[in-house]
Design a protein around this motif. Structure first.
Motif, PDB file in Angstrom:
ATOM      1  N   ASP A 145       0.839  -1.194   0.000  1.00 29.88           N
ATOM      2  CA  ASP A 145       0.000   0.000   0.000  1.00 29.88           C
ATOM      3  C   ASP A 145       0.878   1.250   0.000  1.00 29.88           C
ATOM      4  OD1 ASP A 145       0.842   0.194   2.715  1.00 29.88           O
ATOM      5  OD2 ASP A 145      -0.926  -0.947   3.340  1.00 29.88           O
ATOM      6  N   LEU A 146       2.176   1.048   0.184  1.00 28.01           N
ATOM      7  CA  LEU A 146       3.111   2.170   0.140  1.00 28.01           C
ATOM      8  C   LEU A 146       4.473   1.624  -0.270  1.00 28.01           C
ATOM      9  CD1 LEU A 146       3.245   5.128   2.597  1.00 28.01           C
ATOM     10  CD2 LEU A 146       5.375   4.117   1.776  1.00 28.01           C
ATOM     11  N   ALA A 147       5.137   2.360  -1.134  1.00 30.56           N
ATOM     12  CA  ALA A 147       6.494   2.000  -1.515  1.00 30.56           C
ATOM     13  C   ALA A 147       7.390   3.196  -1.250  1.00 30.56           C
ATOM     14  CB  ALA A 147       6.552   1.627  -2.995  1.00 30.56           C
ATOM     15  N   CYS A 148       8.642   2.909  -0.979  1.00 35.21           N
ATOM     16  CA  CYS A 148       9.609   3.984  -0.798  1.00 35.21           C
ATOM     17  C   CYS A 148      10.815   3.647  -1.654  1.00 35.21           C
ATOM     18  CB  CYS A 148      10.024   4.092   0.661  1.00 35.21           C
ATOM     19  SG  CYS A 148      11.282   5.371   0.918  1.00 35.21           S
ATOM     20  N   THR A 149      11.224   4.567  -2.497  1.00 33.37           N
ATOM     21  CA  THR A 149      12.430   4.349  -3.287  1.00 33.37           C
ATOM     22  C   THR A 149      13.405   5.478  -3.013  1.00 33.37           C
ATOM     23  OG1 THR A 149      11.152   5.249  -5.141  1.00 33.37           O
ATOM     24  CG2 THR A 149      11.483   2.885  -5.117  1.00 33.37           C
ATOM     25  N   GLU A 150      14.655   5.209  -3.328  1.00 41.03           N
ATOM     26  CA  GLU A 150      15.717   6.135  -2.962  1.00 41.03           C
ATOM     27  C   GLU A 150      15.614   7.433  -3.748  1.00 41.03           C
ATOM     28  OE1 GLU A 150      20.020   4.836  -1.570  1.00 41.03           O
ATOM     29  OE2 GLU A 150      20.012   5.265  -3.714  1.00 41.03           O
ATOM     30  N   GLU A 151      15.738   8.524  -3.044  1.00 45.73           N
ATOM     31  CA  GLU A 151      15.721   9.865  -3.636  1.00 45.73           C
ATOM     32  C   GLU A 151      17.023  10.085  -4.408  1.00 45.73           C
ATOM     33  OE1 GLU A 151      14.814  12.825  -5.030  1.00 45.73           O
ATOM     34  OE2 GLU A 151      13.524  13.177  -3.270  1.00 45.73           O
ATOM     35  N   HIS A 152      16.904  10.280  -5.703  1.00 44.20           N
ATOM     36  CA  HIS A 152      18.095  10.529  -6.519  1.00 44.20           C
ATOM     37  C   HIS A 152      18.254  11.988  -6.875  1.00 44.20           C
ATOM     38  CE1 HIS A 152      17.662   6.102  -7.760  1.00 44.20           C
ATOM     39  NE2 HIS A 152      18.545   6.209  -6.798  1.00 44.20           N
ATOM     40  N   GLY A 153      17.211  12.771  -6.584  1.00 46.08           N
ATOM     41  CA  GLY A 153      17.324  14.209  -6.829  1.00 46.08           C
ATOM     42  C   GLY A 153      17.680  14.860  -5.503  1.00 46.08           C
ATOM     43  N   ARG A 154      17.249  16.093  -5.325  1.00 42.22           N
ATOM     44  CA  ARG A 154      17.422  16.729  -4.031  1.00 42.22           C
ATOM     45  C   ARG A 154      16.039  17.068  -3.503  1.00 42.22           C
ATOM     46  NH1 ARG A 154      21.251  21.541  -5.259  1.00 42.22           N
ATOM     47  NH2 ARG A 154      19.989  21.450  -7.152  1.00 42.22           N
ATOM     48  N   GLY A 155      15.961  17.464  -2.294  1.00 41.63           N
ATOM     49  CA  GLY A 155      14.672  17.860  -1.744  1.00 41.63           C
ATOM     50  C   GLY A 155      14.181  16.831  -0.757  1.00 41.63           C
ATOM     51  N   ASP A 156      13.316  17.265   0.126  1.00 42.25           N
ATOM     52  CA  ASP A 156      12.776  16.388   1.149  1.00 42.25           C
ATOM     53  C   ASP A 156      11.296  16.176   0.919  1.00 42.25           C
ATOM     54  OD1 ASP A 156      14.848  15.609   2.815  1.00 42.25           O
ATOM     55  OD2 ASP A 156      14.916  17.608   3.754  1.00 42.25           O
ATOM     56  N   GLY A 157      10.840  15.102   1.440  1.00 44.51           N
ATOM     57  CA  GLY A 157       9.405  14.857   1.472  1.00 44.51           C
ATOM     58  C   GLY A 157       8.764  14.766   0.112  1.00 44.51           C
ATOM     59  N   ARG A 158       9.501  14.244  -0.838  1.00 42.66           N
ATOM     60  CA  ARG A 158       8.957  14.223  -2.187  1.00 42.66           C
ATOM     61  C   ARG A 158       8.098  12.987  -2.458  1.00 42.66           C
ATOM     62  NH1 ARG A 158      11.976  16.110  -7.107  1.00 42.66           N
ATOM     63  NH2 ARG A 158      13.342  14.301  -6.854  1.00 42.66           N
ATOM     64  N   LEU A 159       7.219  13.177  -3.424  1.00 38.84           N
ATOM     65  CA  LEU A 159       6.317  12.116  -3.881  1.00 38.84           C
ATOM     66  C   LEU A 159       6.847  11.540  -5.180  1.00 38.84           C
ATOM     67  CD1 LEU A 159       3.411  10.724  -3.901  1.00 38.84           C
ATOM     68  CD2 LEU A 159       2.689  12.693  -5.271  1.00 38.84           C
ATOM     69  N   HIS A 160       6.834  10.209  -5.287  1.00 37.40           N
ATOM     70  CA  HIS A 160       7.151   9.600  -6.570  1.00 37.40           C
ATOM     71  C   HIS A 160       5.883   9.395  -7.377  1.00 37.40           C
ATOM     72  CE1 HIS A 160       8.628   6.636  -9.543  1.00 37.40           C
ATOM     73  NE2 HIS A 160       9.747   7.326  -9.429  1.00 37.40           N
ATOM     74  N   HIS A 161       4.872   8.768  -6.792  1.00 41.71           N
ATOM     75  CA  HIS A 161       3.594   8.643  -7.501  1.00 41.71           C
ATOM     76  C   HIS A 161       2.488   8.173  -6.575  1.00 41.71           C
ATOM     77  CE1 HIS A 161       5.216   4.450  -7.987  1.00 41.71           C
ATOM     78  NE2 HIS A 161       3.958   4.131  -7.720  1.00 41.71           N
ATOM     79  N   ILE A 162       1.276   8.345  -7.030  1.00 41.84           N
ATOM     80  CA  ILE A 162       0.088   7.833  -6.358  1.00 41.84           C
ATOM     81  C   ILE A 162      -0.670   6.981  -7.364  1.00 41.84           C
ATOM     82  CG2 ILE A 162      -1.092  10.028  -6.839  1.00 41.84           C
ATOM     83  CD1 ILE A 162      -2.931   9.468  -4.504  1.00 41.84           C
ATOM     84  N   THR A 163      -1.320   5.927  -6.875  1.00 46.21           N
ATOM     85  CA  THR A 163      -1.856   4.886  -7.752  1.00 46.21           C
ATOM     86  C   THR A 163      -3.266   4.465  -7.377  1.00 46.21           C
ATOM     87  OG1 THR A 163       0.388   4.004  -7.909  1.00 46.21           O
ATOM     88  CG2 THR A 163      -1.407   2.546  -8.610  1.00 46.21           C
ATOM     89  N   TYR A 164      -4.109   4.296  -8.376  1.00 51.16           N
ATOM     90  CA  TYR A 164      -5.423   3.681  -8.180  1.00 51.16           C
ATOM     91  C   TYR A 164      -5.444   2.333  -8.906  1.00 51.16           C
ATOM     92  CZ  TYR A 164      -7.475   7.637  -5.781  1.00 51.16           C
ATOM     93  OH  TYR A 164      -7.754   8.593  -4.835  1.00 51.16           O
ATOM     94  N   ALA A 165      -6.318   1.461  -8.442  1.00 49.83           N
ATOM     95  CA  ALA A 165      -6.383   0.101  -8.969  1.00 49.83           C
ATOM     96  C   ALA A 165      -7.535  -0.058  -9.946  1.00 49.83           C
ATOM     97  CB  ALA A 165      -6.565  -0.889  -7.822  1.00 49.83           C
ATOM     98  N   THR A 166      -7.266  -0.714 -11.052  1.00 54.41           N
ATOM     99  CA  THR A 166      -8.322  -1.082 -11.993  1.00 54.41           C
ATOM    100  C   THR A 166      -8.617  -2.571 -11.831  1.00 54.41           C
ATOM    101  OG1 THR A 166      -6.874  -1.797 -13.787  1.00 54.41           O
ATOM    102  CG2 THR A 166      -7.391   0.566 -13.660  1.00 54.41           C
TER     103      THR A 166
END
Lengths: 317, 317, 317, 317
Positions: free
Chosen positions: D203-224
């Motif tokens: 229900d949640l994934a975390c991947t390594e931040e390769h840019g700069r900045g804090d608290g960033r979002l990679h994506h949000i997903t809905y299910a079909t």
């Protein structure tokens, strides 16, 4: 517009060469899901479960790979006569009449300027399923055996030519093909052409040869009923160690949902689904794509990978 | 076998009558997902997003329901001449030439022995999408708008006739249709016939009239790209209070995946998916189903429900 | 609301009896697409390709058909202790501890008032694929072998009970199940109940016994990834002469896409797809369907066929 | 193994910031197919048609993009107490109790070491559809409106963190999450972690931040419900000029079928289908992928494109 006479009925079969016959045959039957109708000499005759003829793929043991010959069936004996006259009058190289393979009667062979051998035939051997291959529904050519991918029927093939315009003239003159879509490069050359002799959106494509060599094959394709069959096929290929080159995705040209793999000998094999798309319009105007449009990638943005431009069979010298 | 000349290109459009015009139009556009190309008098001209002509459905306000007329496009002006001569020579009732509807040029009208009016035409109006209906991919006839069900194109229609054999003769003589499948009842009569003029498995079906009345319509059908589109359509119909008559399921005859609903005025409307099935064989032999075979139900055993045998439009007196 | 403690993890396996062992085993492996993990005595241990335990179906040669026992795995050893205490305190019939089958450790057996035998266990044997059954992707329990239907995992089973309310009390007391949906008949009785111990919409259903006999099975079900897998399965069943009872269609209750067949010994077997539907709500309120609502048929209007109400295994006396 | 107590029920909602509010709202409703439950101040509350709560997406007008806060619902009031105690004891930064948004009761807010704000809540507002949003089947949260893509429910989100191991400790400590899969890089660091609090695979994934900045979002997903819904969505995005970043394809990790697009403000949005895959095993062992395995690309060989590694919201400084 002149009154069209449609002499050529459909792509009938393709002979594919393999220098790893046993592995290729295992791939095409167990994994890809074609059936064996018969064997002779160095060849196995294969068909998809709903192909109505004895075979649509002749797989031949050879010192190299690529395409042996390409057979189209005509609509009648008279149509065959008309076509042969047109071909003989055209000046393209002819091989003359040959006895048919196991799967059909006599055929007239001729050659495009790039060394691909074609044949036209009328008399054919319709597949007559033995008891254990009889379908539950009598309007099917044989039993849906659900082995591996199990596509429904032969769809098309893609050849390579160093001059696509010249190839186009050959197809129009000799087969009476229509050009449904094409790529016009910035240098004025045709980058690709998609041909049909019936209501399918295409039964043969020709793209520009970027390697060296003559008479090369880009790929051969069978049609599945649903896109889901192709997604499922990707898992089957994955589990069987088959090289998946690109896809599944949707082509911008023709809108076909596709998946490309390499069979063990290196011949590129596609699965395709056109949905309900057909060319019903009798005066369909060729759709021309520019180089800029092609650079946008496939329909949903997938970039064409390098090997797709360079890999053909047999390998370039 | 004589040398076939294929004069008729494809089913072009169907005029459907409705005595609830506004509700029918709302159904066909918002729920079923056709687009409006134009309106005049008592009619709206509709097309699926990939239909290449101006319209494939002419929906007409009328005192009753059923089919107004059925249009087929021919392959050339010469083909039109040949067909008209054949029809005039046949003795079937003709209406002569009419100016075309909004969507095409002059047409020759004639009638089957059961009162259904047909027309043949060559000149047509190809749909030219305005800026806001232009597709992302230039080989599509218009934008995939994803409204409601959104089928791709007109597929076929099904008429009722008290004598299917007589109807079959009409189709072969006047349109040059091939009979791809048929039902032979135990009493020797034909219970149904499936016709095509091209590589589609059928573009028109005729089944035996079990009610009373002449010139009745059984159903009209559009094609979806995938079977999943039809499963999804069932939920759309359910949420919109559309009467689902039967399906989704797979026909034994032709193997089509189907779903039947009634539009607000009572005309039966189908969605169908044929997978990759085509009739490519130029000498395809008609598949004949016996009454016993039909009693097994549809492909996966669904029994045909009573209304499917009795309901047609307009309603029987 | 009291603080919920979820002791029971999931339905683990079902033992199914067959009086045609060889034919049933052939059906479940070659046609339905389960894999054999092992055999002993009169039983074969089967699993779907992504079931993580040694087996989810124990197929046992027997003088009759129906269900042998039903196993649920708990979330921890402590949970097992809690459950056993609750069951012993409940007054339901217990069989006590048994050594586990080939696929798991010791289990506590008990019985519902209608003669179905349940067991709870913690220690299990996780399936460890041999080299030739190792998947391409390491997060899969074993290779996707694409044999026959090839469902992904065990989904649920449906038992028959002459008093569904009594059965419901048993499930809540002994397994800590939640009731996600139910049917309330006009006579006040429960016509059916759908239970879950986790986020699945149901893992066990109980419907009213309309025949005679105790401890009968209505059906057992495996889950496919897509609805298309079920449409494809229908063709596989058709070609293999399997009796298709009803479907494919969508249940109104739970919204499951379904297909019911009878394996060779007569046990009803289902394929189901729930889409992305889960019960994530921790205080989900039971959905109650009235008899009138049920009479509308399945989601898209399919009427429930007679055998669905009467056929169970073993057959009624 | 200690006796697990599952306190957290499921991911409840995500607040997403947009600096193009009107365009983002148009995207999420008309194209992506969520519904508006309500609006207040600078926010619109959105939900998928089968989300049972008032909202799963809070879309907020902001000077930048990214994630506002992430809400998880717990299984009971007691569970909320237990979680709050655990969080307070943990030393992670807390914001304390806040009144809930429009869609739920009071919530306890806290923060991960990278600046993402989480909240836990028990009291919620279950969506109660007005007459025109009432579904045909009473077990659905609202009408299937078939607008745009129309996914079924919120599925998961993906956050970025410069230290995934640290993030993992936070999730295990504060939410009681399980780690179902992870990537172990050659340098020993975790490259990514996939978490779940229930039977969903994540229900949640975390991947390594390769840019700069804090608290960033990679994506949000809905299910079909089906993969076909995602293929169809690709055409909808294409026709609506939405930037398709990558897909449709199948992830090797978790086996999810995916499609990534950017909504007008640049937040990455995914559609996903997990088939019937669930984590039912209560002692599931984390699947660990090596860097070498990840370099093989996605399940069917698609290479991860560059922006997927670098693009997050808000943009890196």
């Amino acid at each position: 517009m002149t009154d069209p006479v449609q002499d050529t009925a459909h792509l009938g079969h393709v002979e594919v060469y393999t220098d790893r016959f046993d592995e290729s045959l295992d791939f095409f039957t167990r994994v890809y899901g074609l059936k064996i109708s018969g064997r002779d000499g160095d060849s196995a005759y294969l068909r998809a479960w709903d192909d109505y003829e004895f075979h649509t793929l002749k797989l031949t043991r050879h010192h190299t790979t690529g395409v042996g010959h390409i057979g189209y069936r005509v609509v009648s004996p008279e149509a065959l006569d008309r076509r042969v006259k047109a071909i003989e009058a055209s000046g393209y190289k002819t091989h003359g009449w040959v006895d048919g393979d196991a799967g059909h009667g006599r055929a007239f062979r001729f050659e495009d300027p790039f060394g691909h051998v074609f044949e036209l035939y009328w008399d054919t051997v319709k597949y007559d399923p033995p008891a254990d291959d009889r379908p539950a529904l009598k309007n099917m050519a044989s039993r849906y055996h659900a082995q591996g991918v199990s596509p429904r029927r032969l769809d098309h093939l893609n050849l390579l030519a160093s001059d696509v315009t010249e190839f186009r003239d050959f197809m129009v003159t000799c087969l009476g093909s229509r050009v449904t879509e094409q790529i016009r490069l910035d240098n004025g050359r045709l980058g690709g052409c998609w041909f049909t002799v019936n209501n399918k959106t295409y039964d043969l494509a020709c793209t520009e040869e970027h390697g060296r060599g003559d008479g090369r094959l880009h790929h051969i394709t069978y049609a599945t009923d649903q896109r889901e069959d192709i997604l499922r096929a990707a898992d089957i290929f994955l589990e069987n160690g088959v090289h998946i080159e690109t896809g599944p995705h949707k082509h911008a040209i023709q809108g076909t949902f596709f998946l490309y793999v390499w069979e063990p000998a290196g011949n590129r094999v596609e699965l395709a689904n056109a949905g309900a798309r057909l060319i019903l319009d009798p005066d369909w105007e060729t759709v021309t794509w520019t180089e800029a449009e092609r650079k946008r990638g496939q329909a949903w943005g997938l970039k064409t990978i390098e090997t797709f431009h360079t890999h053909g069979t047999p390998p370039a010298d």
